[in-house]
Design a protein around this motif. Structure first.
Motif, PDB file in Angstrom:
ATOM      1  N   VAL A 112      40.114 -29.296 -56.553  1.00 61.03           N
ATOM      2  CA  VAL A 112      39.962 -27.853 -56.639  1.00 61.03           C
ATOM      3  C   VAL A 112      39.047 -27.390 -55.522  1.00 61.03           C
ATOM      4  CG1 VAL A 112      39.145 -25.961 -58.077  1.00 61.03           C
ATOM      5  CG2 VAL A 112      40.331 -27.885 -59.119  1.00 61.03           C
ATOM      6  N   LYS A 113      39.461 -26.364 -54.794  1.00 63.71           N
ATOM      7  CA  LYS A 113      38.673 -25.928 -53.639  1.00 63.71           C
ATOM      8  C   LYS A 113      37.279 -25.480 -54.060  1.00 63.71           C
ATOM      9  CE  LYS A 113      38.401 -22.687 -49.812  1.00 63.71           C
ATOM     10  NZ  LYS A 113      39.039 -21.604 -49.034  1.00 63.71           N
ATOM     11  N   TYR A 114      37.199 -24.630 -55.094  1.00 60.34           N
ATOM     12  CA  TYR A 114      35.908 -24.107 -55.510  1.00 60.34           C
ATOM     13  C   TYR A 114      35.441 -24.898 -56.729  1.00 60.34           C
ATOM     14  CZ  TYR A 114      37.109 -20.285 -52.387  1.00 60.34           C
ATOM     15  OH  TYR A 114      37.458 -19.548 -51.294  1.00 60.34           O
ATOM     16  N   LEU A 140      23.263 -27.482 -61.503  1.00 58.83           N
ATOM     17  CA  LEU A 140      24.563 -26.837 -61.427  1.00 58.83           C
ATOM     18  C   LEU A 140      24.896 -26.655 -59.956  1.00 58.83           C
ATOM     19  CD1 LEU A 140      27.009 -25.284 -62.571  1.00 58.83           C
ATOM     20  CD2 LEU A 140      25.599 -23.230 -62.540  1.00 58.83           C
ATOM     21  N   TRP A 141      26.022 -27.212 -59.533  1.00 58.40           N
ATOM     22  CA  TRP A 141      26.460 -27.158 -58.136  1.00 58.40           C
ATOM     23  C   TRP A 141      27.686 -26.279 -58.016  1.00 58.40           C
ATOM     24  CZ3 TRP A 141      24.984 -30.860 -54.038  1.00 58.40           C
ATOM     25  CH2 TRP A 141      23.870 -31.640 -54.395  1.00 58.40           C
ATOM     26  N   LEU A 142      27.742 -25.510 -56.947  1.00 62.61           N
ATOM     27  CA  LEU A 142      28.912 -24.718 -56.587  1.00 62.61           C
ATOM     28  C   LEU A 142      29.299 -25.130 -55.177  1.00 62.61           C
ATOM     29  CD1 LEU A 142      27.696 -21.216 -57.844  1.00 62.61           C
ATOM     30  CD2 LEU A 142      29.119 -22.852 -59.068  1.00 62.61           C
ATOM     31  N   ASP A 143      30.365 -25.906 -55.061  1.00 62.53           N
ATOM     32  CA  ASP A 143      30.764 -26.463 -53.764  1.00 62.53           C
ATOM     33  C   ASP A 143      32.123 -25.935 -53.340  1.00 62.53           C
ATOM     34  OD1 ASP A 143      28.517 -27.992 -53.565  1.00 62.53           O
ATOM     35  OD2 ASP A 143      29.418 -29.791 -54.399  1.00 62.53           O
ATOM     36  N   ASP A 144      32.193 -25.433 -52.139  1.00 63.56           N
ATOM     37  CA  ASP A 144      33.472 -25.134 -51.519  1.00 63.56           C
ATOM     38  C   ASP A 144      33.976 -26.425 -50.901  1.00 63.56           C
ATOM     39  OD1 ASP A 144      35.572 -24.417 -49.887  1.00 63.56           O
ATOM     40  OD2 ASP A 144      34.585 -22.639 -49.062  1.00 63.56           O
ATOM     41  N   LYS A 145      35.058 -26.959 -51.417  1.00 59.42           N
ATOM     42  CA  LYS A 145      35.545 -28.268 -50.984  1.00 59.42           C
ATOM     43  C   LYS A 145      35.827 -28.308 -49.487  1.00 59.42           C
ATOM     44  CE  LYS A 145      39.075 -31.732 -52.142  1.00 59.42           C
ATOM     45  NZ  LYS A 145      39.775 -31.762 -50.848  1.00 59.42           N
ATOM     46  N   ASP A 146      36.123 -27.145 -48.893  1.00 57.90           N
ATOM     47  CA  ASP A 146      36.440 -27.107 -47.468  1.00 57.90           C
ATOM     48  C   ASP A 146      35.194 -27.014 -46.595  1.00 57.90           C
ATOM     49  OD1 ASP A 146      39.063 -27.214 -48.177  1.00 57.90           O
ATOM     50  OD2 ASP A 146      39.405 -25.066 -47.984  1.00 57.90           O
ATOM     51  N   GLN A 151      25.210 -28.816 -48.477  1.00 55.29           N
ATOM     52  CA  GLN A 151      24.524 -27.544 -48.589  1.00 55.29           C
ATOM     53  C   GLN A 151      25.070 -26.747 -49.775  1.00 55.29           C
ATOM     54  OE1 GLN A 151      21.943 -26.508 -46.766  1.00 55.29           O
ATOM     55  NE2 GLN A 151      21.916 -28.394 -45.590  1.00 55.29           N
ATOM     56  N   PRO A 152      25.000 -27.314 -50.973  1.00 54.39           N
ATOM     57  CA  PRO A 152      25.566 -26.606 -52.123  1.00 54.39           C
ATOM     58  C   PRO A 152      24.654 -25.477 -52.591  1.00 54.39           C
ATOM     59  CG  PRO A 152      24.493 -28.583 -52.853  1.00 54.39           C
ATOM     60  CD  PRO A 152      24.394 -28.586 -51.344  1.00 54.39           C
ATOM     61  N   GLY A 203      36.121 -17.180 -56.246  1.00 59.43           N
ATOM     62  CA  GLY A 203      36.764 -18.472 -56.462  1.00 59.43           C
ATOM     63  C   GLY A 203      36.026 -19.391 -57.404  1.00 59.43           C
ATOM     64  N   PHE A 204      34.701 -19.232 -57.511  1.00 56.87           N
ATOM     65  CA  PHE A 204      33.928 -20.125 -58.373  1.00 56.87           C
ATOM     66  C   PHE A 204      33.979 -19.731 -59.840  1.00 56.87           C
ATOM     67  CE2 PHE A 204      31.796 -20.995 -54.288  1.00 56.87           C
ATOM     68  CZ  PHE A 204      31.906 -22.367 -54.281  1.00 56.87           C
ATOM     69  N   LEU A 205      34.452 -18.526 -60.148  1.00 54.04           N
ATOM     70  CA  LEU A 205      34.511 -18.112 -61.539  1.00 54.04           C
ATOM     71  C   LEU A 205      35.529 -18.965 -62.272  1.00 54.04           C
ATOM     72  CD1 LEU A 205      34.380 -14.235 -61.136  1.00 54.04           C
ATOM     73  CD2 LEU A 205      32.504 -15.871 -61.225  1.00 54.04           C
ATOM     74  N   ARG A 206      35.183 -19.382 -63.476  1.00 56.68           N
ATOM     75  CA  ARG A 206      36.121 -20.158 -64.283  1.00 56.68           C
ATOM     76  C   ARG A 206      37.122 -19.210 -64.936  1.00 56.68           C
ATOM     77  NH1 ARG A 206      36.271 -24.437 -61.799  1.00 56.68           N
ATOM     78  NH2 ARG A 206      35.948 -22.727 -60.308  1.00 56.68           N
ATOM     79  N   GLY A 207      38.140 -19.766 -65.546  1.00 61.36           N
ATOM     80  CA  GLY A 207      39.165 -18.946 -66.174  1.00 61.36           C
ATOM     81  C   GLY A 207      40.237 -19.837 -66.760  1.00 61.36           C
TER      82      GLY A 207
END
Length: 429
Positions: A112-114, A140-146, A151-152, A203-207
């Motif tokens: 998943v990208k985000y 809690l980490w928020l990583d953009d896979k790209d 640097q999270p 993009g980081f929001l869950r759903g």
């Protein structure tokens, strides 16, 4: 499925509890299943044991285990007990909990990208003297896979030492509106974090399809007991239109408009409610709507900061809810320019004794709006669309039957605490 249960707790509805109280399974059977590269796991002695994945980096196996059940609503929670056992001598030792796609949808959370993930980890850094420093944290980490993963965006709770990190603890994560995460360790709230709605375009929001949990252990083994995932019956509160509003736009002097002052010098001053000008005595004083209790103790109190006196880092003002009929008990939001507290007060608004329940550091400015919510057994602060501070167990400090509300101000060392430009009251519907 025999263990699709209804939770006895009043704030939750059906979920899935797995106490692992069955014959040993190696590997675990459905609803548990591996994802990504092969990683060993087994159910042994009433525990799910996730073995070492073998590598932190993409050069080696990158996989783990997850359950087919995932929450269906935007308000959900996870609870479990866990301890970690080290494997080998290498660090970082990491237990990762990804919140994303489920294996039944062909999901590999690392694809998943985000990525939204929690990490329990022992890692090292090098200081300016080339000395190795050890860190033990849950983050809690928020990583953009790209993007570069070193640097999270993250929020961390310092576990202090290896023994505490690896020891058995009970954990709880509550997600509100698919974007606010609250973390408990051993029944105590450790932090609350709201993912900004616009971060990376949301993009980081869950759903839907992005609430499943997938786990991986790196240079350690995770022993998990009583895994429980559930949706909440009650979504976030819906608030009424204003049941009381005061903009204080009237002549300087006594507050009037139903306000009862406690102590001296609480006045309308420059179209705000606060302390009078001039050389006042040090101490606390307040005002409350003593003759107008609300129909419920579930309330949302909002103030705009500033007016005759601006924010201070040394003296705090309070927004007070759940005041009892005698005015001797309530739950305060205490406001400095650089931090906020939720606290129980006893005594009176002019001579309070505080018991701190939770604190958050931030930078506030005159003109900012704070929303202070007390509902059920919970209290929190909303600011700029985010939940900044959250505490639970409120009923033990002041029950719902206490329905008064008011303010408190303080002067000391020639400094007045912040005035309020307006005051708004809503109740839960």
């Amino acid at each position: 499925m025999p263990w699709l249960l209804k939770r006895s707790r009043p704030l939750s509805k059906q979920g899935k509890l797995d106490p692992f109280d069955r014959a040993n399974e190696n590997p675990p059977k459905q609803p548990w299943r591996p994802w990504g590269d092969s990683t060993p796991a087994e159910i042994l002695d009433n525990k799910l044991i996730i073995r070492d994945s073998g590598s932190f980096w993409s050069l080696g196996p990158r996989g783990g285990w997850g359950s087919e059940y995932y929450p269906l609503t935007a308000n959900w929670g996870i609870e479990w007990s866990m301890n970690m056992n080290p494997v080998g001598v290498l660090t970082p030792r990491v237990f990762s909990l990804f919140l994303g796609k489920n294996w039944i949808n062909g999901g590999d959370p690392t694809a998943v990208k985000y990525q939204v993930l929690f990490r329990w980890e022992h890692y090292t850094t090098t200081n300016n003297d080339d000395e190795t420093e050890h860190h033990y944290a849950v983050s809690l980490w928020l990583d953009d896979k790209d993007s570069a993963i070193d640097q999270p965006r993250k929020v961390s709770y310092d576990m202090g030492n290896s023994a505490n990190l690896m020891a058995p603890h009970t954990w709880r994560i509550k997600c509100v509106n698919d974007n606010t995460f609250i973390l408990w360790m051993d029944g105590i709230v450790r932090w609350v974090y709201t993912i900004p709605a616009g971060l990376e375009g949301g993009g980081f929001l869950r759903g839907p399809g992005l609430r499943a949990q997938a786990m991986r252990a790196t240079f350690c083994e995770a022993e998990i007991e009583d895994w429980f995932v559930y949706d909440y019956v009650a979504p976030p509160p819906v608030w009424s239109s204003d049941v009381f509003y005061d903009n204080f736009n009237r002549a300087n002097g006594a507050p009037a408009n139903g306000w009862t002052t406690v102590g001296s010098d609480v006045v309308i001053n420059s179209n705000s409610l606060g302390l009078a000008g001039g050389l006042l005595s040090d101490g606390n004083r307040g005002a409350w709507r003593s003759g107008a209790p609300l129909s419920t103790g579930n309330m949302r109190l909002s103030v705009t900061l500033g007016g005759a006196h601006g924010l201070s880092s040394s003296q705090d003002s309070s927004v007070v809810g759940r005041i009892n009929s005698a005015g001797t008990l309530g739950i305060c939001l205490n406001i400095f320019s650089n931090k906020i507290y939720i606290a129980k007060f006893t005594g009176s608004l002019s001579s309070p004794t505080f018991t701190d329940l939770g604190m958050d550091e931030l930078t506030l400015n005159n003109g900012d709006v704070l929303n202070y919510v007390i509902t059920g057994d919970e209290a929190w602060v909303e600011y700029a669309g985010e939940i900044l501070l959250y505490v639970d167990g409120i009923n033990a400090h002041s029950p719902e039957s206490n329905r008064g509300y008011g303010v408190r101000f303080k002067r000391a060392a020639f400094v007045n605490s912040v005035a309020f430009n307006d005051f708004r009251v809503q109740v839960k519907v």
